[in-house]
Design a protein around this motif. Structure first.
Motif, short mmCIF file in Angstrom:
data_model
loop_
_atom_site.label_atom_id
_atom_site.label_comp_id
_atom_site.label_asym_id
_atom_site.label_seq_id
_atom_site.Cartn_x
_atom_site.Cartn_y
_atom_site.Cartn_z
N GLU A 1 2.16 -4.49 -7.40
CA GLU A 1 3.08 -4.80 -6.31
C GLU A 1 2.63 -6.04 -5.53
OE1 GLU A 1 6.51 -4.23 -3.90
OE2 GLU A 1 5.92 -3.48 -5.88
N LEU A 2 1.34 -6.17 -5.30
CA LEU A 2 0.82 -7.35 -4.60
C LEU A 2 1.04 -8.61 -5.42
CD1 LEU A 2 -2.52 -5.86 -3.24
CD2 LEU A 2 -0.65 -6.73 -1.83
N HIS B 1 0.84 -1.20 0.00
CA HIS B 1 0.00 0.00 0.00
C HIS B 1 0.87 1.25 0.00
CE1 HIS B 1 -2.97 2.96 1.38
NE2 HIS B 1 -2.20 3.19 2.42
N ASP B 2 1.90 1.27 0.84
CA ASP B 2 2.79 2.43 0.91
C ASP B 2 3.47 2.70 -0.42
OD1 ASP B 2 2.17 2.75 3.57
OD2 ASP B 2 3.97 1.74 4.32
N ARG B 3 3.92 1.65 -1.09
CA ARG B 3 4.60 1.83 -2.37
C ARG B 3 3.65 2.40 -3.42
NH1 ARG B 3 8.78 -2.20 -4.85
NH2 ARG B 3 9.21 -0.21 -5.86
N ALA B 4 2.42 1.95 -3.39
CA ALA B 4 1.44 2.46 -4.35
C ALA B 4 1.11 3.92 -4.06
CB ALA B 4 0.18 1.60 -4.31
N VAL B 5 0.99 4.26 -2.79
CA VAL B 5 0.75 5.66 -2.42
C VAL B 5 1.90 6.54 -2.87
CG1 VAL B 5 0.52 7.26 -0.49
CG2 VAL B 5 -0.79 5.14 -0.50
N ASN C 1 -14.88 0.20 -11.31
CA ASN C 1 -14.60 1.58 -10.90
C ASN C 1 -13.17 1.74 -10.41
OD1 ASN C 1 -17.22 2.38 -11.51
ND2 ASN C 1 -17.97 1.95 -9.45
N GLY C 2 -12.23 1.13 -11.15
CA GLY C 2 -10.82 1.31 -10.85
C GLY C 2 -10.25 0.39 -9.81
N GLN C 3 -11.08 -0.36 -9.11
CA GLN C 3 -10.59 -1.19 -7.99
C GLN C 3 -11.00 -2.64 -8.17
OE1 GLN C 3 -10.55 0.18 -3.81
NE2 GLN C 3 -12.04 -1.43 -3.42
N ALA C 4 -10.15 -3.54 -7.67
CA ALA C 4 -10.44 -4.97 -7.69
C ALA C 4 -10.04 -5.57 -6.35
CB ALA C 4 -9.69 -5.65 -8.83
N GLU C 5 -10.86 -6.47 -5.86
CA GLU C 5 -10.53 -7.19 -4.63
C GLU C 5 -9.64 -8.39 -4.96
OE1 GLU C 5 -11.17 -6.09 -1.78
OE2 GLU C 5 -12.87 -4.72 -2.04
N ILE C 6 -8.84 -8.81 -3.99
CA ILE C 6 -8.00 -9.99 -4.15
C ILE C 6 -8.91 -11.22 -4.24
CG2 ILE C 6 -6.30 -11.47 -3.02
CD1 ILE C 6 -5.07 -8.99 -1.82
N ALA D 1 3.41 -9.07 -7.67
CA ALA D 1 4.84 -9.37 -7.71
C ALA D 1 5.31 -9.99 -6.39
CB ALA D 1 5.63 -8.10 -8.01
N ARG D 2 4.81 -9.50 -5.27
CA ARG D 2 5.30 -9.94 -3.98
C ARG D 2 4.62 -11.22 -3.50
NH1 ARG D 2 6.58 -6.04 1.14
NH2 ARG D 2 7.22 -4.72 -0.62
N TYR D 3 3.31 -11.36 -3.75
CA TYR D 3 2.56 -12.48 -3.19
C TYR D 3 1.96 -13.40 -4.24
CZ TYR D 3 2.79 -10.01 1.28
OH TYR D 3 3.23 -9.39 2.42
N GLY D 4 2.00 -13.03 -5.51
CA GLY D 4 1.44 -13.87 -6.56
C GLY D 4 -0.07 -13.99 -6.51
N VAL D 5 -0.76 -13.01 -5.91
CA VAL D 5 -2.21 -13.10 -5.78
C VAL D 5 -2.88 -12.78 -7.12
CG1 VAL D 5 -2.21 -12.52 -3.34
CG2 VAL D 5 -2.35 -10.69 -5.04
N ALA D 6 -4.12 -13.24 -7.27
CA ALA D 6 -4.96 -12.90 -8.42
C ALA D 6 -6.04 -11.93 -7.95
CB ALA D 6 -5.58 -14.15 -9.03
N PHE D 7 -6.75 -11.33 -8.91
CA PHE D 7 -7.75 -10.32 -8.57
C PHE D 7 -9.07 -10.61 -9.26
CE2 PHE D 7 -3.74 -8.30 -7.72
CZ PHE D 7 -3.97 -7.58 -6.56
#
Length: 506
Positions: A216-217, A122-126, A230-235, A219-225
């Motif tokens: 970033e998520l 989150h910090d990196r994205a901010v 409206n610009g946002q996606a949940e894990i 790359a770091r955790y290999g999660v899918a979405f």
């Protein structure tokens, strides 16, 4: 809007008359009891003012008052409210609070697992969003020889405050980015920040933050979405019932909004429009806003664990569900064509600029293999350049003097001004104009059966033209000229001749 009614980004104006209260809120109240990290200074201009490291309330108050944080000297014109001859007050703007909120699924994984890596993503994205704001939004407005210039400045002075919980003590990673309204030009003079870029394009910056966070998520955790909405996606893999359980603040607002919307409909006989709904939602949010308890994540995590357990979920099972979903949806290379971006842009506007393109791409592209926050940001800049290269440039040609380094545009051109359009839009406009010209070749054929005797001569002439048989009629009239009455007379005439009326309005 995000899950549970949370806004992806919200930009609030801060006023100099409330500088002390704002400084105490950000620099003290949000970090009391040591339950949250202290604020930190960032922005290119901050070190030039001696601002590095931790934000303190007294330094922040000075900055929001438009004063040097160590000498107290006013940075340019003093920030004072102005009263005009009618007694109306124009409040002096001290700065802006751009608040970035992570998707609820990210906050849940952070809250239940205790893995600080989610907060770091989150910090990196901010930080990436802040860099984008500073690059394209740190301009000012200057009058020179009877014209207005829009030069770049030496950067922004920003205090960053990361918060980890909602006012209902649910996990909710979000960051207040407090931006000073004072900016300095290359000649050493201090002016007011032109906040229109931040205000008008807050959605672009919010969508960009979300897109970098996903990269970033991944790359770091290999999660899918899940799908981007409206610009946002949940894990993917985070149970919906868990998201519901930990959205108590959103539930309170939703209940209050149900009452307010019902009252509005009863009072006006119609649904509120988007602007009215947003205003009502801001009021509902404020009226249901409780004080923070001051409890930190370490104190609340056991409560969160118990609440999740009532749903049969714990940290281990949650991570397992997310990992299983990622295996079912491996990250694959995909492309977003330039034509797709232009088509999306043209669906809601005929002209656009760089940040409009950024918004569309951010809201459409899923994470790609091999990208983290840094490489994703660089790829975005290249992608926006590619789209703009395929557009028709609307900026004046020839030598227009000094140009801004950030966007390459003349300082005579407002940074929020339209920059480009497409061949498709121009072709549409040409077809419309050609049709309109052709529609004027025949002699006018006004109606001869308008029956409303109370119309004045101008209204009567307009009504007969509208109700006639011309292919195109244009009526222009100021407020109070009787356009609605005229249209009612014309519509009645249509009805008498069994002619169908279709009314359209922007």
């Amino acid at each position: 809007r995000a899950w549970g009614g949370r806004v992806v980004i919200r930009v609030t104006t801060l006023f100099a008359s409330r500088a002390g209260a704002s400084a105490r809120y950000y620099g003290g109240y949000l970090t009391k009891n040591g339950c949250e990290l202290p604020g930190r200074w960032t922005g290119t201009q901050a070190p030039e003012l001696g601002l590095v490291g931790e934000v303190t309330p007294d330094r922040l108050e000075s900055v929001l008052l438009g004063k040097h944080p160590f000498t107290g000297k006013s940075l340019g014109r003093e920030l004072l409210d102005r009263i005009n001859k009618n007694g109306n007050v124009t409040k002096a703007v001290a700065g802006y609070d751009a608040t970035f909120s992570a998707p609820k699924s990210v906050s849940m994984l952070w809250g239940l697992t205790g893995d600080e890596g989610f907060a770091e993503c989150h910090d990196r994205a901010v930080d990436a969003a802040i860099e984008m704001i500073e690059k394209y939004g740190s301009t000012t407005r200057i009058r020179s020889n009877g014209t207005r210039l829009h030069p770049e400045t030496c950067g922004l002075t920003i205090g960053v405050f990361r918060q980890s919980t909602s006012r209902a003590d649910d996990p909710q990673l979000h960051t207040h980015v407090v931006i000073s309204s004072k900016v300095q030009t290359a000649d050493g003079r201090w002016y007011a920040l032109d906040g229109r870029v931040l205000k008008r394009h807050q959605q672009a910056f919010g969508y960009f933050y979300q897109s970098v966070l996903r990269a970033e998520l991944s790359a770091r955790y290999g999660v899918a979405f899940d799908d981007i909405v409206n610009g946002q996606a949940e894990i993917a893999g985070v149970p919906v019932e868990l998201l519901h359980q930990f959205s108590k603040r959103a539930h309170d607002i939703a209940i209050e909004m149900d009452h307010r919307v019902a009252e509005f409909i009863e009072r006006t006989g119609r649904e509120p429009n988007e602007r009215e709904y947003s205003a009502m939602e801001r009021e509902a949010s404020g009226d249901t806003r409780a004080d923070k308890t001051g409890l930190g994540a370490d104190q609340l995590r056991s409560r969160w664990t118990r609440e999740a357990a009532t749903l049969g979920i714990d940290a281990t099972s949650l991570v397992g569900d997310v990992s299983a979903a990622a295996r079912r949806r491996p990250i694959e290379s995909s492309t977003l064509g330039v034509d797709e971006v232009l088509e999306t842009l043209a669906a809601r506007q005929s002209t656009w600029n760089r940040l409009d393109v950024l918004r569309v791409i951010s809201g459409a592209v899923s994470p790609q293999p091999g990208h983290d926050a840094t490489t994703w940001t660089a790829a975005f800049e290249r992608a926006v350049d590619t789209v703009l290269d395929a557009c028709i440039d609307l900026d004046p040609t020839g030598d227009t003097g000094t140009r801004r380094r950030s966007d390459g545009r003349s300082i005579y051109v407002e940074p929020v001004a339209a920059q480009a359009t497409s061949e498709f839009v121009l072709a549409q406009e040409e077809r419309i104009i050609t049709w309109a010209l052709d529609a004027q070749t025949d002699s006018p054929t006004p109606s001869t059966t308008i029956s409303d005797s109370d119309l004045d001569p101008g209204q009567h002439a307009a009504a007969t033209a509208v109700a006639g048989h011309d292919r195109l009629v244009l009526v222009v009239g100021p407020a109070g000229a009787g356009k609605t009455r005229m249209l009612a007379a014309a519509t009645n005439d249509f009805a008498r001749h069994t002619r169908t009326v279709v009314a359209l309005a922007p």
